[in-house]
Write a protein that holds these residues in place. Structure first.
Motif, short mmCIF file in Angstrom:
data_model
loop_
_atom_site.label_atom_id
_atom_site.label_comp_id
_atom_site.label_asym_id
_atom_site.label_seq_id
_atom_site.Cartn_x
_atom_site.Cartn_y
_atom_site.Cartn_z
N LEU A 7 0.94 -1.11 -0.01
CA LEU A 7 -0.18 0.05 -0.08
C LEU A 7 1.04 1.25 -0.15
N THR A 11 3.81 5.46 2.70
CA THR A 11 3.03 5.08 3.48
C THR A 11 3.77 4.34 4.64
N PHE A 12 3.11 4.04 5.88
CA PHE A 12 3.86 3.45 6.93
C PHE A 12 4.33 1.98 6.24
N SER A 13 3.26 1.36 5.39
CA SER A 13 3.62 -0.02 4.89
C SER A 13 4.99 0.10 4.05
N PRO A 51 -0.47 -4.93 6.71
CA PRO A 51 -0.69 -4.34 8.19
C PRO A 51 -1.60 -5.14 8.79
N HIS A 63 -8.35 -6.47 6.91
CA HIS A 63 -7.33 -7.03 6.32
C HIS A 63 -7.08 -8.70 6.70
N ILE A 83 5.45 2.90 14.92
CA ILE A 83 4.52 3.71 13.84
C ILE A 83 4.56 5.14 14.58
N MET A 85 3.02 8.96 14.26
CA MET A 85 1.97 9.58 13.52
C MET A 85 2.28 11.18 13.65
N HIS A 112 -6.08 7.12 7.17
CA HIS A 112 -6.51 5.68 7.27
C HIS A 112 -7.46 5.41 8.06
N VAL A 114 -7.57 3.32 10.61
CA VAL A 114 -6.87 2.87 11.80
C VAL A 114 -6.36 3.89 12.52
N GLN A 118 -5.08 5.26 16.88
CA GLN A 118 -4.00 5.44 17.48
C GLN A 118 -3.51 6.68 17.93
N SER A 137 -5.01 5.32 2.53
CA SER A 137 -4.02 5.10 3.15
C SER A 137 -3.66 6.44 3.83
N THR A 138 -2.84 6.46 4.57
CA THR A 138 -2.13 7.77 5.36
C THR A 138 -1.69 8.74 4.03
N THR A 182 3.19 -1.30 14.55
CA THR A 182 1.98 -2.18 13.78
C THR A 182 2.97 -3.71 13.34
O1 LIG Z 1 -1.88 4.05 5.49
C1 LIG Z 1 -0.72 3.51 5.85
O2 LIG Z 1 0.34 4.28 5.77
C2 LIG Z 1 -0.42 2.35 5.83
O3 LIG Z 1 0.56 1.69 5.55
C3 LIG Z 1 -1.46 1.30 6.50
C4 LIG Z 1 -1.50 1.24 7.92
C5 LIG Z 1 -2.38 0.05 8.55
O4 LIG Z 1 -3.42 -0.38 7.81
O5 LIG Z 1 -2.46 -0.32 9.65
C6 LIG Z 1 -0.13 0.73 8.51
C7 LIG Z 1 0.21 1.14 9.69
C8 LIG Z 1 -0.29 2.11 10.43
O6 LIG Z 1 -0.89 1.28 11.57
C9 LIG Z 1 -1.25 2.82 10.04
C10 LIG Z 1 -1.70 2.53 8.64
#
Ligand SMILES: O=C(O)C(=O)C[C@]1(C(=O)O)C=C[C@@H](O)C=C1
Length: 287
Positions: A7, A11-13, A51, A63, A83, A85, A112, A114, A118, A137-138, A182
């Motif tokens: 993703l 992103t965090f991914s 994730p 997921h 992670i 933020m 995103h 989630v 957080q 996604s973020t 994560t």
């Molecule tokens: O949106 C992002 O940046 C992601 O990579 C997805 C995601 C997730 O689905 O948990 C990955 C890690 C963080 O917990 C927040 C978002």
């Protein structure tokens, strides 16, 4: 080079995967997590990154559902990644400064789904007047903010997205706990060579034959008397009939061990259905 669906980008991914796998892979970014699953399933990529669980939010149910119901992709590895933020957006316009709340001018926050769990404390304190809008996604949130150039719309995402989309970082590390982590899964049809790990895990799904007293106890005792450690157990709806569940179980140990296959056989012998989602190395976070 093997192709890995993530993703992304920014992103965090992506951050977590580059940290874990390094640069010997080709990363292919997809906007939606469903596209990550489909690309890996169809062979467009060799591997995919999902994730799956967060310290503050718990399992990412959407997921898990995809992994269980929509695809047949074995888990090949798991790792955890910190992670942090960040609130990303434009500074307050002239005349809109409010000393009691430096972010009171923000009316909408994109991220995103989630993310609110957080960052709940920060959002309650500083963004209670802002509407939250879920995006894929973020990084997608930061991309939209950069295209709007409107200070009343901000995003929550990675430091890399702030740099790559040229949107200022308004506040760093706004997650509820410093040690927010994560857990990510690497999935794919074929095994890949990865660095070695001392820890192996096996994930199974167990469906009970019927709902009778002590059924779950019987399943758990097959592990307990063999002293097999379970690191996670979650009941999830089968989606076939209301009130019917399966158990998602993470087991510390490998299918190559002597005891685990016999525990699984015992569970099957009492009439449970067992599906193995994967037996894979698990990696703690290392800097
Ligand atoms: O949106 C992002 O940046 C992601 O990579 C997805 C995601 C997730 O689905 O948990 C990955 C890690 C963080 O917990 C927040 C978002």
């Amino acid at each position: 080079m093997k192709r890995v669906a993530i993703l992304g980008p920014s992103t965090f991914s992506e951050e977590a995967t580059r940290h874990f796998l390094g640069e010997d892979f080709t990363y292919v970014s997809y906007k939606l997590i469903s596209e990550v699953f489909n690309a890996t399933s169809s062979g467009e990529t060799d591997l995919g990154v999902i994730p799956i669980e967060n310290t503050l939010e718990g399992s990412v149910h959407l997921h898990v559902d995809w992994l269980v119901h929509e695809v047949d992709l074995p888990i090949r590895a798991e790792w955890v990644f910190p992670i942090d933020m960040n609130l990303i957006g434009y500074p307050a316009p002239e005349g809109r400064m409010d000393d009691s709340n430096p972010f009171g001018y923000i009316r909408k926050v994109l991220s995103h789904h989630v993310v609110p769990a957080q960052c709940s404390r920060f959002m309650k304190q500083y963004l209670s007047g802002a509407e939250f809008e879920q995006v894929s996604s973020t990084a997608e949130g930061v991309r939209i903010v950069s295209s709007l150039q409107d200070p009343s719309v901000a995003a929550i995402g990675t430091a890399i997205a702030s740099t790559n989309y040229g949107v200022p970082m308004l506040q760093k590390e706004i997650q509820d706990h410093k040690d927010n982590m994560t857990r990510f899964l690497l999935v794919g049809k074929e095994a890949s060579e990865l660095k070695s790990s001392e820890d192996m895990k096996t994930t199974i799904l167990v469906t009970l034959p019927e709902d009778y007293p002590g059924a779950l106890h019987q399943v758990l005792s097959a592990f307990a008397w063999r002293r097999i450690n379970l690191s996670k157990i979650e009941s999830k709806p089968t989606k076939k009939k209301l009130g019917t569940y399966y158990f998602y179980i993470d087991i510390a140990g490998s299918l190559d061990s002597v005891l685990l296959p016999s525990a699984i056989q015992e569970i099957e012998a009492i009439g449970c259905q067992v599906r193995i989602l994967g037996c894979y190395p698990s990696y703690p976070y290392t800097n």
